[in-house]
Design an enzyme around this catalytic site. Structure first.
Site, mmCIF file in Angstrom:
data_model
loop_
_atom_site.group_PDB
_atom_site.id
_atom_site.type_symbol
_atom_site.label_atom_id
_atom_site.label_comp_id
_atom_site.label_asym_id
_atom_site.label_seq_id
_atom_site.Cartn_x
_atom_site.Cartn_y
_atom_site.Cartn_z
ATOM 1 C CE1 TYR A 157 11.878 -42.328 -23.375
ATOM 2 C CE2 TYR A 157 11.673 -44.704 -23.539
ATOM 3 C CZ TYR A 157 11.870 -43.574 -22.781
ATOM 4 O OH TYR A 157 12.091 -43.677 -21.434
ATOM 5 C CE LYS A 161 15.287 -42.189 -22.232
ATOM 6 N NZ LYS A 161 15.883 -41.195 -21.317
#
Length: 256
Positions: A157, A161
């Site tokens: 994650y 990002k």
């Protein structure tokens, strides 16, 4: 009232994406919304809400991690409305996976949806806006963890990002000469269904909320409308001199 333009919002069946879609409808845009087939019923209800506001709306079921589906989604929107003016690549997934449990398959799934999905939305929206010749707005969903790693998030994650931050800057350079701005929003903790889904018996939803409130000098946790308000401005003509940025909306949890 004449339409301000045509917006497409991915991951719009709930949470931040839904709030963005409804806010853009309030702003005068006709709004096409996207999500995966499992969320098609909720997506149809979002279209109903858009139409209740007096704007045109349409549902487009597609998996943003698949090239042909993103291309087809953009083509459907253009066939329906004749153009595309604002792309909000909001779709994303999260989860808490310790590195010892982070398999290659799990890594690929998060990167495919978050990073590749955003790339594909940028690509096909950008190509369409260049073809139209009237500029446009492309907006992606990064995160506070796309600026600084920390908290209970997984490796994939965070990496995904951070990737969106670089992708946004690169796209801003390439699309800028065509009058297209490319920016991303970087939320802190937002009280959504996704936040509730990472709760556990040892760390319940309310405890997570209170923990995030303590991290903010304002003593607040964000709500989807906080992100929608920012996107409203980025999508407007008034934001014409802002591009390549990743704008923090995090209640002061992290200072750039």
């Amino acid at each position: 009232m004449p339409s301000k333009g045509i917006a497409l919002v991915t991951g719009a069946a709930r949470g931040i994406g839904k709030a963005i879609a409804l806010r853009l409808a309030d702003d005068g845009f006709d709004v096409a919304v996207n999500d995966i087939s499992a969320n098609s019923e909720a997506l149809a209800k979002v279209v109903d809400e858009i139409e209740t506001k007096g704007r045109a709306g349409s549902a487009h079921v597609a998996d943003v991690s698949l090239d042909e589906q993103v291309r087809g989604m953009v083509e459907q929107v253009v066939e329906t409305y004749g153009r595309l003016d604002v792309m909000v690549a909001n779709a994303g997934i999260a989860g808490i996976i310790p590195v010892a449990e982070m398999t290659s398959d799990k890594w690929d799934h998060v990167m495919d949806v978050n990073a590749k999905g955003t790339f594909l939305c940028y690509k096909y929206a950008g190509m369409q806006m260049i073809k139209q010749g009237n500029g446009g707005r492309i907006i992606g969903a990064s995160s506070i963890y796309g600026k600084q790693a920390g908290g209970a998030v997984n490796f994939a994650y965070t990496a995904s990002k951070f990737a969106i931050r670089g992708l946004t800057q690169a796209a801003a350079l390439e699309f800028g000469p065509h009058g297209i701005t490319v920016n991303a929003y970087a939320p802190g903790a937002i009280d959504t269904d996704m936040l509730a889904e990472v709760a556990t018996e040892d760390n319940p939803h309310q405890a997570i909320i209170e923990s995030f409130k303590k991290q903010s000098p304002l003593g607040l946790i964000g709500v989807p409308a906080d992100i929608a308000n920012m996107v409203s401005f980025i999508a407007s003509k008034e934001s014409q001199f802002i591009t390549g940025t990743q704008i923090s909306v995090n209640g002061g949890t992290f200072f750039d």
